[in-house]
Scaffold this active site. Sequence first.
Site, PDB file in Angstrom:
ATOM      1  N   GLU A   1      31.652  57.316  16.500  1.00  0.00           N
ATOM      2  CA  GLU A   1      32.253  56.029  16.804  1.00  0.00           C
ATOM      3  C   GLU A   1      33.111  56.734  15.497  1.00  0.00           C
ATOM      4  O   GLU A   1      33.226  55.694  14.712  1.00  0.00           O
ATOM      5  CB  GLU A   1      31.433  55.001  15.543  1.00  0.00           C
ATOM      6  CG  GLU A   1      29.886  55.199  16.334  1.00  0.00           C
ATOM      7  CD  GLU A   1      28.729  54.058  15.204  1.00  0.00           C
ATOM      8  OE1 GLU A   1      28.415  53.599  14.725  1.00  0.00           O
ATOM      9  OE2 GLU A   1      28.822  52.946  16.428  1.00  0.00           O
TER      10      GLU A   1
ATOM     11  N   ASP B   1      33.877  57.302  20.765  1.00  0.00           N
ATOM     12  CA  ASP B   1      32.792  58.231  20.997  1.00  0.00           C
ATOM     13  C   ASP B   1      31.416  58.232  19.956  1.00  0.00           C
ATOM     14  O   ASP B   1      31.764  57.150  19.821  1.00  0.00           O
ATOM     15  CB  ASP B   1      33.084  59.703  20.445  1.00  0.00           C
ATOM     16  CG  ASP B   1      33.282  59.737  19.337  1.00  0.00           C
ATOM     17  OD1 ASP B   1      33.819  58.791  18.624  1.00  0.00           O
ATOM     18  OD2 ASP B   1      33.176  61.172  18.259  1.00  0.00           O
TER      19      ASP B   1
HETATM   20  C1  NOJ Z   1      32.039  56.796  10.319  1.00  0.00           C
HETATM   21  C2  NOJ Z   1      30.738  57.877  10.654  1.00  0.00           C
HETATM   22  O1  NOJ Z   1      30.671  59.121  11.421  1.00  0.00           O
HETATM   23  C3  NOJ Z   1      30.042  57.287  12.197  1.00  0.00           C
HETATM   24  O2  NOJ Z   1      29.353  58.285  12.352  1.00  0.00           O
HETATM   25  C4  NOJ Z   1      29.600  55.388  11.572  1.00  0.00           C
HETATM   26  O3  NOJ Z   1      28.717  55.506  12.879  1.00  0.00           O
HETATM   27  C5  NOJ Z   1      30.719  55.363  11.373  1.00  0.00           C
HETATM   28  N1  NOJ Z   1      31.428  55.939  10.075  1.00  0.00           N
HETATM   29  C6  NOJ Z   1      30.606  53.372  10.539  1.00  0.00           C
HETATM   30  O4  NOJ Z   1      29.749  53.514   9.416  1.00  0.00           O
HETATM   31  C1  NOJ Z   2      26.348  56.640  12.957  1.00  0.00           C
HETATM   32  C2  NOJ Z   2      25.818  57.554  14.549  1.00  0.00           C
HETATM   33  O1  NOJ Z   2      27.213  58.870  14.859  1.00  0.00           O
HETATM   34  C3  NOJ Z   2      26.315  56.671  15.739  1.00  0.00           C
HETATM   35  O2  NOJ Z   2      25.629  57.775  17.350  1.00  0.00           O
HETATM   36  C4  NOJ Z   2      25.263  56.478  15.400  1.00  0.00           C
HETATM   37  O3  NOJ Z   2      24.968  54.734  16.909  1.00  0.00           O
HETATM   38  C5  NOJ Z   2      24.180  55.454  14.387  1.00  0.00           C
HETATM   39  N1  NOJ Z   2      25.170  56.118  13.266  1.00  0.00           N
HETATM   40  C6  NOJ Z   2      23.670  54.318  14.309  1.00  0.00           C
HETATM   41  O4  NOJ Z   2      22.267  55.565  14.204  1.00  0.00           O
END
Ligand code: NOJ
Ligand code: NOJ
Length: 446
Positions: free
Chosen positions: A174, A171
């Site tokens: 991530e 999603d």
């Molecule tokens: C978990 C976070 O919730 C997500 O948004 C992020 O991009 C990843 N870890 C990687 O740092």
């Molecule tokens: C974490 C977020 O959850 C994700 O949607 C985003 O792409 C990365 N950070 C980078 O901003």
Amino acid sequence: MIAFPANSQQVSLAKWMTSEADFSLTPMSQNISPSGTVRGVIIASPSRQDPDYYFHWIRDSALVMDTLLTLSPGASNQSPWLLQTFADYAAFSRELQLTTTLTGLGEPRFNVDGTAFNGPWARPQNDGPALRVLTVLHSIQRFHASTALLSTILQTDLRYILTNFQVPSFDLWEEVKGDHFYTRLVQMAALRAGLDHFDPGWNIPRQDLQTAITSLQNDLDLHWRSDKKYFSATLNRVEGAEAYKFTDLDTAVILGVLHANLDSDNFSVRDDRVLATASQLETVFLAIYNVNANTYSTPYPVAPAIGRYADDVYFGGNPWYITTSAFAELNYRLSLSLAKNKSYMITELNLPFLKKALALRSEANVIKLKTGVNLKGHPHLLKLLQQGLKARGDLFMARLRLHTPPEGAMAEQFERNDGHPVSARDLTWSYASFLSAFESRKALSK
Ligand code: NOJ
Ligand code: NOJ
């Protein structure tokens, strides 16, 4: 304790929004092709540790570029800059499409020298190509010009979507692998936009687009939980976030609706199921974040701070600038949509959302909202709702203002207890979502 009351008391909200919008362009442009990176790179944030966001994300960059294309020409007096920035983005996007990666076009982020990032990560993330299609098509509209390069990018991404739309992916946060409302909705919007701009010279069967669109529409309807009255963020969960994510009520649904920007009723800001989802999200965040507690005295009225989902743990699980901006934009866009297309039924599902807007009009105590009423037949009520939705959007903007330091910097999140900025500083996407909300507000007064 609220972080920035002092500065905030001085100027009116309208003035703050204007100066924040002007300010935003500087850190945003500093995050585009910064020195030491390949031209066309848009870093997610200058932060290189805790978290390290010094990468080019397909999702973030497409959304940021799309917002830049939305800015009213002249507002920033930057047309040559915009043309160049988009040209760099497009050339770099093509290079990335041709780069060998672990998951092909599903690769979520790249190194700033343009090479593939092959470290451990949540992959694939299949919203990226869809968002890029929407951004490229937006540019063609905006500049009234297409090129062979753009056509190649579009065909490559559309083919990827057609091949992969039924394959589970991670999603936008991530974290979770499965079938996501967000990913499916932006894929459906990309295919629809592709069909609208279909070029017979494309190496894509037209019928395949139509078939996939219909299939995605049906799949999206499956996300509606009539028992809970919200769109579930993920179906057929495969893996990810097992230890902490138990809720399926997620602001990703609202972001999907905004990013897909459909002009149909279904899955747009008019969809009463979307508004029911938004209302419930608001209730949840109101209850869990201390910054939203009604015992806090704020220097001016504000709406609740909005996060990703209730059991989020990333950096402690806080409200985000992008999700709070999204709620402002949802209200503004619905207001605009009602002005354009007045035929709108009040239903049990959209009633809670509309009530919050109407409550901001002083006439609210004499006028009652009733289900089964079509606003088309009630021009006075319609007008009040349009105004109320704008006022409600403003309360979310006021909320953002409360957690933005005087100089205007926006990080990724603001802390749930005391409201100070946390996680990645100068998140490019935070500025873009604020600007996007502000542009939709401007459209209201046109
Ligand atoms: C978990 C976070 O919730 C997500 O948004 C992020 O991009 C990843 N870890 C990687 O740092
Ligand atoms: C974490 C977020 O959850 C994700 O949607 C985003 O792409 C990365 N950070 C980078 O901003």
